[in-house]
Scaffold this active site. Structure first.
Site, PDB file in Angstrom:
ATOM      1  N   SER A 123      53.620 -88.729  20.965  1.00  0.00           N
ATOM      2  CA  SER A 123      52.478 -89.486  20.446  1.00  0.00           C
ATOM      3  C   SER A 123      51.276 -89.279  21.344  1.00  0.00           C
ATOM      4  O   SER A 123      51.414 -89.058  22.560  1.00  0.00           O
ATOM      5  CB  SER A 123      52.865 -90.968  20.437  1.00  0.00           C
ATOM      6  OG  SER A 123      51.722 -91.775  20.321  1.00  0.00           O
ATOM      7  N   TYR A 147      56.513 -98.863  24.935  1.00  0.00           N
ATOM      8  CA  TYR A 147      56.658 -97.846  23.885  1.00  0.00           C
ATOM      9  C   TYR A 147      56.095 -96.506  24.376  1.00  0.00           C
ATOM     10  O   TYR A 147      56.762 -95.467  24.308  1.00  0.00           O
ATOM     11  CB  TYR A 147      55.944 -98.285  22.593  1.00  0.00           C
ATOM     12  CG  TYR A 147      55.798 -97.154  21.597  1.00  0.00           C
ATOM     13  CD1 TYR A 147      56.909 -96.671  20.911  1.00  0.00           C
ATOM     14  CD2 TYR A 147      54.568 -96.533  21.371  1.00  0.00           C
ATOM     15  CE1 TYR A 147      56.790 -95.602  20.021  1.00  0.00           C
ATOM     16  CE2 TYR A 147      54.441 -95.480  20.481  1.00  0.00           C
ATOM     17  CZ  TYR A 147      55.548 -95.012  19.810  1.00  0.00           C
ATOM     18  OH  TYR A 147      55.433 -93.966  18.942  1.00  0.00           O
ATOM     19  N   LYS A 151      57.998 -92.722  25.345  1.00  0.00           N
ATOM     20  CA  LYS A 151      57.641 -91.365  24.882  1.00  0.00           C
ATOM     21  C   LYS A 151      57.429 -90.438  26.080  1.00  0.00           C
ATOM     22  O   LYS A 151      57.879 -89.284  26.092  1.00  0.00           O
ATOM     23  CB  LYS A 151      56.374 -91.411  24.019  1.00  0.00           C
ATOM     24  CG  LYS A 151      56.556 -92.114  22.680  1.00  0.00           C
ATOM     25  CD  LYS A 151      57.488 -91.324  21.774  1.00  0.00           C
ATOM     26  CE  LYS A 151      57.793 -92.046  20.487  1.00  0.00           C
ATOM     27  NZ  LYS A 151      58.895 -91.453  19.732  1.00  0.00           N
TER      28      LYS A 151
HETATM   29  P1  NAD Z   1      59.965 -95.218  11.083  1.00  0.00           P
HETATM   30  O1  NAD Z   1      60.370 -96.494  11.747  1.00  0.00           O
HETATM   31  O2  NAD Z   1      59.503 -95.277   9.675  1.00  0.00           O
HETATM   32  O3  NAD Z   1      61.144 -94.153  11.172  1.00  0.00           O
HETATM   33  C1  NAD Z   1      62.054 -94.108  12.251  1.00  0.00           C
HETATM   34  C2  NAD Z   1      63.450 -94.009  11.667  1.00  0.00           C
HETATM   35  O4  NAD Z   1      64.394 -93.958  12.731  1.00  0.00           O
HETATM   36  C3  NAD Z   1      63.841 -95.212  10.790  1.00  0.00           C
HETATM   37  O5  NAD Z   1      64.382 -94.742   9.579  1.00  0.00           O
HETATM   38  C4  NAD Z   1      64.881 -95.954  11.631  1.00  0.00           C
HETATM   39  O6  NAD Z   1      65.828 -96.639  10.820  1.00  0.00           O
HETATM   40  C5  NAD Z   1      65.482 -94.817  12.437  1.00  0.00           C
HETATM   41  N1  NAD Z   1      66.069 -95.239  13.720  1.00  0.00           N
HETATM   42  C6  NAD Z   1      65.501 -96.007  14.677  1.00  0.00           C
HETATM   43  N2  NAD Z   1      66.349 -96.158  15.717  1.00  0.00           N
HETATM   44  C7  NAD Z   1      67.478 -95.455  15.407  1.00  0.00           C
HETATM   45  C8  NAD Z   1      68.703 -95.243  16.078  1.00  0.00           C
HETATM   46  N3  NAD Z   1      68.952 -95.785  17.273  1.00  0.00           N
HETATM   47  N4  NAD Z   1      69.637 -94.465  15.478  1.00  0.00           N
HETATM   48  C9  NAD Z   1      69.403 -93.915  14.264  1.00  0.00           C
HETATM   49  N5  NAD Z   1      68.255 -94.100  13.578  1.00  0.00           N
HETATM   50  C10 NAD Z   1      67.306 -94.867  14.142  1.00  0.00           C
HETATM   51  O7  NAD Z   1      58.844 -94.560  12.025  1.00  0.00           O
HETATM   52  P2  NAD Z   1      57.894 -93.300  11.751  1.00  0.00           P
HETATM   53  O8  NAD Z   1      56.516 -93.799  11.621  1.00  0.00           O
HETATM   54  O9  NAD Z   1      58.459 -92.444  10.701  1.00  0.00           O
HETATM   55  O10 NAD Z   1      57.981 -92.595  13.176  1.00  0.00           O
HETATM   56  C11 NAD Z   1      58.899 -91.540  13.445  1.00  0.00           C
HETATM   57  C12 NAD Z   1      58.775 -91.138  14.894  1.00  0.00           C
HETATM   58  O11 NAD Z   1      57.428 -90.766  15.171  1.00  0.00           O
HETATM   59  C13 NAD Z   1      59.111 -92.255  15.883  1.00  0.00           C
HETATM   60  O12 NAD Z   1      59.788 -91.700  16.972  1.00  0.00           O
HETATM   61  C14 NAD Z   1      57.748 -92.745  16.316  1.00  0.00           C
HETATM   62  O13 NAD Z   1      57.759 -93.320  17.605  1.00  0.00           O
HETATM   63  C15 NAD Z   1      56.931 -91.468  16.291  1.00  0.00           C
HETATM   64  N6  NAD Z   1      55.499 -91.704  16.126  1.00  0.00           N
HETATM   65  C16 NAD Z   1      55.056 -92.458  15.077  1.00  0.00           C
HETATM   66  C17 NAD Z   1      53.704 -92.717  14.941  1.00  0.00           C
HETATM   67  C18 NAD Z   1      53.202 -93.595  13.809  1.00  0.00           C
HETATM   68  O14 NAD Z   1      52.097 -94.124  13.916  1.00  0.00           O
HETATM   69  N7  NAD Z   1      53.933 -93.772  12.714  1.00  0.00           N
HETATM   70  C19 NAD Z   1      52.787 -92.187  15.862  1.00  0.00           C
HETATM   71  C20 NAD Z   1      53.274 -91.395  16.900  1.00  0.00           C
HETATM   72  C21 NAD Z   1      54.634 -91.152  17.029  1.00  0.00           C
END
Ligand code: NAD
Ligand code: UDP
Length: 334
Positions: A123, A147, A151
């Site tokens: 991120s 958080y 990362k």
């Molecule tokens: P999201 O919460 O929609 O998707 C994450 C998925 O991971 C979910 O389906 C959840 O059920 C699953 N999950 C969480 N912990 C788990 C575990 N221990 N075992 C198995 N599954 C697990 O989030 P997203 O927005 O799709 O983000 C995906 C990734 O991108 C994350 O790592 C997040 O930190 C990163 N990210 C997101 C953003 C944003 O703004 N959405 C920005 C930067 C980075």
């Protein structure tokens, strides 16, 4: 075959669609802690095929081993993790366990099974409060909350892993602000409870679920005083993952790559663009700054173009129109 951890989530579900369209075979691994099976059913309809799924937790090596026993996994795209900044301040151990320990276990199981290729969801938060914008990949790294630190720690762990064994192929994609939805309006972002992020809050206000948006501060050093961010369409972001996989075997170092558009938009720019796309009013009030927020954050995305041949193609108008289509067709999410 590509193992997609967190593939039922917001970014994962969109990436699955593009991977299948690009003829990759995929298996999803998710514990549904922040998603539902419905997103996968919707993706199956979009791509017109069944999608393999293993339910499990990345912190559980036995759960993960089941995937490697059943499928020949060449690469992993690792989305699984928790992402709520505020909750991470309240429950840091939960975040370090899920995001850091979970990734450690995943890498251990990958190594045991001879799979050494991973694309990781990092991120722009790893740049902390950048001294200048646009942000380049070689800017100093820091974090202001658990958080962000999770990362940063995972990035460091993956760099150490590469130093220990340079057969690993590792791509760290540093996302800026993902928004938007698939143009079909059938999959999108479905936050639990009151959204923390700007775009889902605006969308829920436009659809009448929230009374008004609180704009967190109008006295930043930005053109209109409100915070500036680099919003990126989730389908462009998904495409960056396909390009990362296409190229991963050609890399001979850990690749850290900004995934943004290079354009900064303010909170008020976003409100205006959303009103134009939805033909709805988005009432707002000016509120205090949110603790930990920075004034301005946007990418220099030229490295992504150079090494992945990737660049964002969707405009702010499309981001708002697609968010609105998803939100108005699915006012209560999945
Ligand atoms: P999201 O919460 O929609 O998707 C994450 C998925 O991971 C979910 O389906 C959840 O059920 C699953 N999950 C969480 N912990 C788990 C575990 N221990 N075992 C198995 N599954 C697990 O989030 P997203 O927005 O799709 O983000 C995906 C990734 O991108 C994350 O790592 C997040 O930190 C990163 N990210 C997101 C953003 C944003 O703004 N959405 C920005 C930067 C980075
Ligand atoms: N923001 C806001 N009201 C909200 C949510 C966010 O004014 O209800 C602002 C926030 O201060 C920031 C921008 O919108 O300037 C993007 O915030 P978001 O939480 O979506 O992303 P991040 O802060 O992680 O970049």
């Amino acid at each position: 075959m590509v193992l997609v951890t967190g593939g039922a989530g917001y970014i994962g579900s969109h990436t699955i669609v593009l991977l299948i369209e690009a003829c990759y075979e995929v298996v999803i691994f998710d514990n549904f802690s922040n998603s539902s099976r419905e997103s996968i059913y919707r993706v199956e309809k979009l791509v017109n095929q069944k999608i393999d799924l293993v339910e499990g937790d990345i912190r559980n090596g036995d759960d993960l081993q089941k995937v490697f026993d059943s499928y020949k996994i060449d690469s992993v795209i690792h989305f699984a993790g928790l992402k709520a900044v505020g909750e991470s301040v309240e429950k840091p151990l939960k975040y370090y366990d899920n995001n850091v320990n979970g990734t450690r276990v995943l890498c251990e199981v990958m190594r045991e099974n001879g799979c050494k290729s991973i694309v990781f969801s990092s991120s722009a938060t790893v740049y902390g409060d950048p001294h200048t914008v646009p942000i380049l990949e070689n800017f100093p790294l820091s974090a202001t909350n658990p958080y962000g630190r999770s990362k940063l720690f995972v990035e460091e762990i993956l760099r150490d892993l590469y130093l220990s064994d340079n057969e690993w192929k590792i791509v760290l994609l540093r996302y800026f602000n993902p928004v938007g939805a698939h143009e079909s309006g059938t999959i999108g972002e479905d936050p639990n409870g009151i959204p923390n992020n700007l775009m889902p809050f605006i969308a829920q206000t436009a659809v009448g679920k929230r009374e008004s948006l609180s704009v967190f501060g109008d006295d930043y050093d930005t053109p209109d005083g409100t915070g500036v961010r680099d919003y990126i369409h989730v389908v462009d972001l998904a495409d960056a993952h396909v390009k990362a996989l296409d190229n991963i075997n050609s890399f001979d170092e850990v690749m850290s790559i900004n995934i943004g558009t290079g354009n900064g938009y303010s909170v008020l720019d976003m409100v205006k663009a959303f009103e134009e796309a939805s033909l709805k009013k988005v009432p707002y009030v000016i509120a205090k700054r949110r603790a930990g927020d920075i004034a301005s954050c946007y990418a220099n995305p030229s490295y992504a173009k150079e090494v992945l041949g990737w660049e964002a193609t969707h405009s702010i108008k499309e981001m708002c129109e697609d968010t609105w289509r998803w939100q108005s067709n699915n006012p209560n999410g999945y």
